[in-house]
Scaffold this active site. Structure first.
Site, PDB file in Angstrom:
ATOM      1  N   TRP A 162       0.825  -1.209   0.000  1.00 63.96           N
ATOM      2  CA  TRP A 162       0.000   0.000   0.000  1.00 63.96           C
ATOM      3  C   TRP A 162       0.863   1.265   0.000  1.00 63.96           C
ATOM      4  CZ3 TRP A 162      -4.014  -2.169  -1.607  1.00 63.96           C
ATOM      5  CH2 TRP A 162      -4.552  -3.322  -1.030  1.00 63.96           C
ATOM      6  N   GLU A 388      -4.970   5.423   6.860  1.00 62.84           N
ATOM      7  CA  GLU A 388      -4.671   6.202   8.068  1.00 62.84           C
ATOM      8  C   GLU A 388      -5.517   5.715   9.250  1.00 62.84           C
ATOM      9  OE1 GLU A 388      -2.070   9.151   9.607  1.00 62.84           O
ATOM     10  OE2 GLU A 388      -2.238   8.384   7.588  1.00 62.84           O
TER      11      GLU A 388
END
Length: 408
Positions: A162, A388
């Protein structure tokens, strides 16, 4: 200390209008093309570099805004244009912040310019932290960095995933484990210079949304970097590890909470991105509802549509207020006693998903086609509840903060 205010000053308004113009004139017209191509929009990044948006100086100015509103304002306007392209423009900032936060003055001066390049030859950088088995659980990280004292080199092995700009970056910033017994406090960050043998791009992900942003695995196989590529230097690392070992002996929970606080402070920026996407979808839906006629009148005359728009606008404004509050608190040093950073990210990301879905509903069949941008915005919005820290992680952080209990 700046007082909290909802009024932007003249300088902030000028920057906001400038960013909005760039988003409207450059980003938005290119959004559909680069979403379809699923490639890094180099020409748009170059245009951003030419006008000064794609630069460390610009983001530093916004970061040091004493009100704390510079970064969320910038994120909202750019992501109002298009989330995928905007992430390609701001993604290098993740690596730059990693160097600014941990590097020496010499490292900052050496590596950050190489991350951005210049308007004639733009570069990007990648921050590599997440792993296949270590996303929210950073303590599960497996990438190792071993010091070869004889050669003054660090040897990195592992796989990152990612990674925005992973594999195509000029400079990679890699987080690795140097002391597995210390959890997240046993991590260190390393610069991997351009062309270093052993670093390669793994799988490039074909994503549901933000498709103009390059996301891939980064594979590290015996990657050797000079000792000066350890951010902060060996002496500082040794001192930090020694302090961390003492803290673990006296109470490991304090170590974990300190790491959590670091993540808390960065989450409002993601909330601002979500607000920008939600606002864009709302504006499309509002314009459509005022001009689309059914049964001889604009569809906004129907309560079923009008009430949806009222809820959408209310939720967007509420999300922005939470983001601005958390950003102001982070800048002015006020503690997040109720996990205000996570609150802002949670509410704004969930709002983006909901508002973009409502926008499709208001546009009906048209909203389900790629002729209208709300379809793309809805796909893009899905990422905000994931990266996040997922919405579930945000709720866990908030619950633990409020209760003081280790909720599992």
């Amino acid at each position: 200390m700046a007082e909290f205010t909802l009024d932007l000053n003249d300088d902030q308004k000028q920057v906001r209008d400038w960013l909005h113009g760039f988003a409207a004139d450059v980003i938005r017209p290119a959004a559909s093309e680069w979403d379809e191509r699923e490639e890094t929009p180099w020409p748009v990044i170059q245009e951003a570099a030419k006008v000064g948006i794609y630069s460390l100086d610009f983001y530093a100015q916004q970061f040091f805004d004493p009100t704390g509103l510079g970064i969320p304002m910038a994120m909202e306007e750019l992501f109002w244009g298009d989330a995928g392209i905007a992430l390609s423009i701001v993604g290098t900032g993740l690596a730059a912040v990693g160097v600014l936060a941990n590097g020496t003055e010499e490292q900052i001066g050496t590596w950050i310019p190489q991350m951005y390049g210049d308007a004639n030859d733009v570069k990007v950088a990648a921050f590599c932290s997440s792993e296949p088995d270590a996303g929210s659980d950073v303590a599960a990280m497996r990438t190792r960095a071993v010091y070869d004292e004889a050669k003054d080199e660090w040897v990195l092995d592992g796989t990152k995933t990612w990674a925005t700009n992973g594999g195509i970056a000029n400079v990679h910033v890699v987080v690795a484990v140097v002391d597995a017994g210390l959890g997240s406090k046993g991590h260190a960050s390393f610069i991997v210079p351009p062309g270093t043998p052993g670093l390669s791009q793994g799988q490039k992900f074909k994503k549901h949304g933000i498709r103009a942003s390059h996301t891939a695995e980064v594979v590290l196989e015996g990657v050797r970097v000079p000792g000066h590529c350890l951010l902060g230097g060996k002496e500082k690392l040794d001192e930090r590890l020694a302090r961390a070992r003492e803290r673990v002996k006296s109470g490991g929970e304090r170590v974990k909470n300190a790491a959590m606080a670091t993540f808390e402070a960065s989450r409002p920026a993601v909330g601002a991105m979500a607000v920008g996407t939600a606002r864009a979808a709302y504006e499309v839906a509002l314009d459509y509802a005022k001009t689309r006629s059914q049964f001889g009148r604009p569809i906004i005359d129907n309560q079923g549509v009008a009430f949806q728009l009222a809820d959408m606008r209310t939720q967007i404004d509420a999300a922005r207020l939470l983001v601005w509050r958390a950003s102001w608190m982070a800048t002015t040093g006020k503690p997040f006693t109720s996990a205000e950073g996570s609150m802002s990210k949670l509410y704004a990301s969930e709002t983006a998903k909901k508002v973009t879905a409502q926008a499709i509903q208001i546009l009906g069949g048209n909203g389900f086609t790629r002729e209208y941008p709300v379809e793309r915005m809805h796909r893009d919005a899905a990422i905000y509840t994931i990266f996040e820290g997922t919405s579930e992680i945000q709720r866990l952080v908030i619950a633990r903060t409020l209760s003081g209990m280790p909720i599992r």
